[in-house]
Every structure is written in C-alpha cells, then in structure tokens.
Enzyme design. Structure first.
Site, PDB file in Angstrom:
ATOM      1  CG  ASP A  48      -1.987   1.412   0.801  1.00  0.00           C
ATOM      2  OD1 ASP A  48      -1.958   2.335   0.467  1.00  0.00           O
ATOM      3  OD2 ASP A  48      -3.412   0.162   0.487  1.00  0.00           O
ATOM      4  CB  SER A  98      -5.984   2.888   0.787  1.00  0.00           C
ATOM      5  OG  SER A  98      -5.456   3.322   0.530  1.00  0.00           O
ATOM      6  CD  GLU A 276      -3.092  -2.955   3.377  1.00  0.00           C
ATOM      7  OE1 GLU A 276      -3.184  -2.010   2.858  1.00  0.00           O
ATOM      8  OE2 GLU A 276      -4.262  -3.329   4.300  1.00  0.00           O
ATOM      9  CG  HIS A 285       0.054   8.603   5.044  1.00  0.00           C
ATOM     10  ND1 HIS A 285      -0.322   9.900   3.975  1.00  0.00           N
ATOM     11  CD2 HIS A 285      -0.461   7.905   4.433  1.00  0.00           C
ATOM     12  CE1 HIS A 285      -1.642   9.631   3.376  1.00  0.00           C
ATOM     13  NE2 HIS A 285      -1.846   8.056   3.253  1.00  0.00           N
ATOM     14  CG  HIS A 324      -2.937   4.616  -3.518  1.00  0.00           C
ATOM     15  ND1 HIS A 324      -1.529   5.545  -2.035  1.00  0.00           N
ATOM     16  CD2 HIS A 324      -3.752   4.869  -2.724  1.00  0.00           C
ATOM     17  CE1 HIS A 324      -2.211   5.393  -1.146  1.00  0.00           C
ATOM     18  NE2 HIS A 324      -2.833   4.486  -1.188  1.00  0.00           N
ATOM     19  CG  HIS A 428      -2.405   8.462  -0.800  1.00  0.00           C
ATOM     20  ND1 HIS A 428      -3.377   8.319  -0.754  1.00  0.00           N
ATOM     21  CD2 HIS A 428      -2.093   8.232  -0.080  1.00  0.00           C
ATOM     22  CE1 HIS A 428      -4.230   7.218   0.172  1.00  0.00           C
ATOM     23  NE2 HIS A 428      -3.189   7.235   0.768  1.00  0.00           N
TER      24      HIS A 428
END
Length: 464
Positions: A48, A98, A276, A285, A324, A428
C-alpha cells in the site's frame, strides 16, 4: 533497391504482424512464454502506498546492506513475470485514496474516494471475493494494518464510509471469510467497541479459531477458519519489531501469508487471498525512511513466500502491485549519496518511536543524545531547539496518521541532509505504478492498464 530482399523482408514483417502480442513477447531472447491456463488460486499482493522510489530504495538497500537483490526485482531480472504500468485514479480524482483504489480491484469500477464499492447513487458493486466465495473458493485477507482497513475491505464488502470499521468487522463475519489476519482489536473487543458487542464471540459461534499472537499460531487446526487479531490498531513497524522485545510475539507479513496459504491450499475448489503491506503507506505519510524501507522489505519477504508456493503449485495466479504512490521518495544526487543512503542501516527505530520518546522536559543535550542513540545522527543545537519547539507547543504538525502532532516533516528534513533521501509531500500521489503477474492468467496482463482491469483479469483467469 534489391526486389528479392524487399519481398523477403515484407513476408517476414507480415508474419510478425500476424502474431499475437503474447507470441511476439515470447520471441524476445531469454523470455519464456507465460503458462496459459485456468488459475485455481489467486494471490493478490498490495504494498500500500508504494511509489516507484520506495521499490527502488528497498532493492538498493537490500543489495548494498544485505548483499542480495529484492525478491520483487529479481522476478524482473529472472524474467519470471509479466509486467505493466497502472493508472490508479479514482472516480473523483487523479489521486486516489485506498478505499477507491481497492474498490477498483474489488468491484471492477472506479468509485469516489472514501467509499467501498458504492456508486454515486448508492448502487452496490459486488466485491470480487464475494464472487469467488459464491463460486466455491475459500477467501482470505492478511494485512499489517487493521484487518478492517480500506484495502482488505475493498475486496470483501460494500460501505458508504471506509472508516466504518466496527461495522466492517461484522460484515466479515456475515461473509464467512475463511482467513482474516491483521490488527484492529478495538473493532472486535467488547471492552473497546462503543456498542460493547463482543465480535470475538460472534466469530467463535461461527467456528473460527481466534489467535492473538504469533505463538498462538503454533496451535492452529488445519483447514478451519481463522481470525488472527494481533494488536490494537495497526501492527508495529518492522524495524521497531526487530529491535523492541515488546513486539517479538507479533507475526510478520510473510508468516501470516504462509499460515493463510496453508489453511486454504488443499480446498478442492481453490482459494483467493489478498496480502497487504499496509504500513508502507503509513511510513510514507510520515516521511519515515527507515520504517518505509524495512516494511517494504517485509512485504518483499512475503513475495518470496508466495512465489515459493506458486512456483511449486503451478495453478496459482500471483499479482504483485500497489494501490497508489505516496510521497514519492527518492535518492538525491551528490558526491556522498551512496554513503549517505547506506547510513540508514544504522537506524534502530522508526521516527515515530524516536519522536514519541521526546517530551517537553528534554534538554537540548537530551534530544541530541537520544537522536544519536536512535539514528546515529549528530544534531547541532539549532536543530535540537527546533525539534523541542514542537513539544513546547510553539509549533504543530498535521498528517493523516500523525495523531500526536509529531514533527515528522522537520525530522525527515534533518535526516535528508544526512541520508540523501527526499520526499515530495506527505500524501498520496497520482503517478503510474508497477504491476507484476505470474502464473496462469498472467498472459492477460497488458503493458498499460487501469486499476479496474485487474478485477476482470482475475475473473477471466479463473473462468468464473
């Protein structure tokens, strides 16, 4: 012009143009034509928030520090996979979240950011794991964040709000998901849920085995349903788990993947499994380079676990991708760039752990000593004073997973001057991302796709 040479060349060109793209691909030297056939099993892997820079830096770190290439990039070197670039946009933006990204994979249609498999007028798109469950396959999801988080949920349920995690925990029980592992005890425990429902009892009544730590997994009963919830909130970052004894009984992503495969692999109708690496996104982030690289490498170990099974099994389609990009980190040119980047190997903890340990009573010397212990960085007085200003309430910092308003951005800038890694943001990005596919159905992967295309590729590959 020599007429005979021209005609001979024309015949050769016409023959090439009559070949399929797959046949043309197989003519390239050293590249084997992928196996064509029906996929009994599907394993869909999502790192992710993985920008291309994240994949690159993890491979670079692995080669420079660990002395080996990453498993993902080795699949490219060894020409084992089909490969594509993917457009990750949502229905509402060129930059997805997400929930919308997972809904593209799960529901086969682009939806607005923030929702799970729900159209603009409230219409529900059937999630792909429900389709496979109806077709008789076992279904599973494992993650390093909460099991009810957007990425696993997008393959399984419909929800107008991605943050409805207590309700998503109930939806999983109704769905009868066969294997579910990750964090999120607060969404299952009666002591922590606002409605005081005991979801663990609900799952027990439905004949689930419930596990709370890595040691518990040693008592697993083969073939039975599994609920493994190993923490409140997300699981710890890999680098912290490796250096802090309090996290030693938390399973790795590769271990959870292995357990999930073992629980479902003997099912006659096959299985589908989503895996994941959720904290790759959280690290991006926070602009936390050590957290990012080590969690990407933990995902990479799960890639090895999956590929070891798939290569031996021969009937499993493996898709490896991200939903992404995030923060687009990368190495920066300079005469000492290699040495600076390699200095990350001295980092002992995540920035989150380091910054949480600082408090307003720290002196300038205390901060400098602690930063050196955690990262082997020597701060000057001005840098230490600037960090301390956040703890005295003089400055604040926002951020999606920055609940304590820690100075992640400032600290990453301090690190940047020493490790030559930069970031474009703390959120993102809309850049195209990598997709790799192996096994029956991988020949369906085209060089450039939309995220929704993977939904239909899985259905076609499995012929349901």
């Amino acid at each position: 012009m020599d007429r005979r040479k021209f005609l001979k060349g024309s015949v050769l060109l016409s023959g090439l143009l009559s070949l399929s793209p797959l046949e043309l691909w197989s003519l390239q030297k050293g590249i084997e034509q992928p196996k064509i056939g029906k996929a009994k099993n599907i394993i869909f892997m999502v790192s992710d928030g993985m920008s291309l820079g994240t994949l690159s830096m993890a491979d670079l770190y692995s080669r420079n520090i660990l002395g080996k290439g990453s498993h993902w990039l080795n699949l490219y070197h060894e020409k084992k996979v089909s490969r594509a670039l993917m457009d990750t946009a949502s229905a509402s933006s060129i930059v997805t979240d997400s929930a919308a990204a997972s809904s593209a994979f799960g529901g086969g249609i682009r939806v607005k950011n923030g929702v799970l498999n729900m159209g603009a007028n409230g219409e529900k798109h059937i999630p792909i794991w429900q389709k496979f469950k109806k077709a008789g396959k076992k279904i599973g999801c494992v993650t390093t964040v909460t099991a009810t988080h957007a990425t696993p949920a997008g393959f399984c349920v419909n929800s107008a709000k991605r943050n409805a995690e207590p309700q998503i925990a109930e939806m999983y029980a109704d769905l009868g998901i066969d294997v579910l592992m990750g964090g999120g005890d607060e969404f299952f425990s009666s002591d922590k849920r606002e409605d005081k429902k005991d979801l663990y009892s609900v799952y027990r009544e439905k004949k689930y085995q419930i596990f709370k730590n890595r040691t518990d997994l040693n008592s697993i009963k083969k073939g039975e349903k599994v609920l493994g919830i190993f923490s409140t909130g997300a699981l710890p970052y890999t680098i912290d788990k490796n250096h802090l004894s309090e996290f030693k009984d938390t399973p790795t992503l590769a271990e959870m993947a292995s357990v999930a495969i073992d629980q479902m692999k003997e099912h006659p109708e096959g299985f589908v499994l989503q895996i994941e690496g959720g904290k790759v996104d959280w690290a991006a982030h926070a602009n936390d380079v050590a957290a990012l690289i080590h969690d990407q490498l933990a995902f990479d170990e799960a890639v090895k676990t999956v590929m070891d099974f798939a290569e031996k099994d021969g009937n499993t389609l493996v898709i490896i991708t991200t939903d992404h990009g995030n923060a687009n980190p990368g190495t920066i040119y300079g005469s000492d760039a290699t040495a600076h980047f390699n200095s990350i190997s001295a980092y002992q903890y995540t920035n989150e752990y380091i910054l949480n340990k600082i408090h307003k009573d720290f002196s300038i010397k205390d901060i400098k000593d602690w930063i050196y212990e955690g990262n082997k960085l020597i701060l000057n007085d001005d840098e230490a004073k600037h960090l301390l200003s956040f703890y005295n309430g003089l400055e604040k910092e926002e951020g999606l997973y920055n609940y304590k308003k820690l100075p992640f951005k400032l600290y990453s800038e301090i690190q940047k001057s020493r490790n030559s890694v930069g970031w474009i943001s703390m959120d993102h990005s809309g850049d195209y991302v990598e997709v790799a596919a192996y096994g029956p159905g991988s020949e369906l992967l085209q060089p450039f796709i939309k995220n929704t295309d993977l939904h239909y590729l899985m259905l076609k590959a499995s012929s349901i």
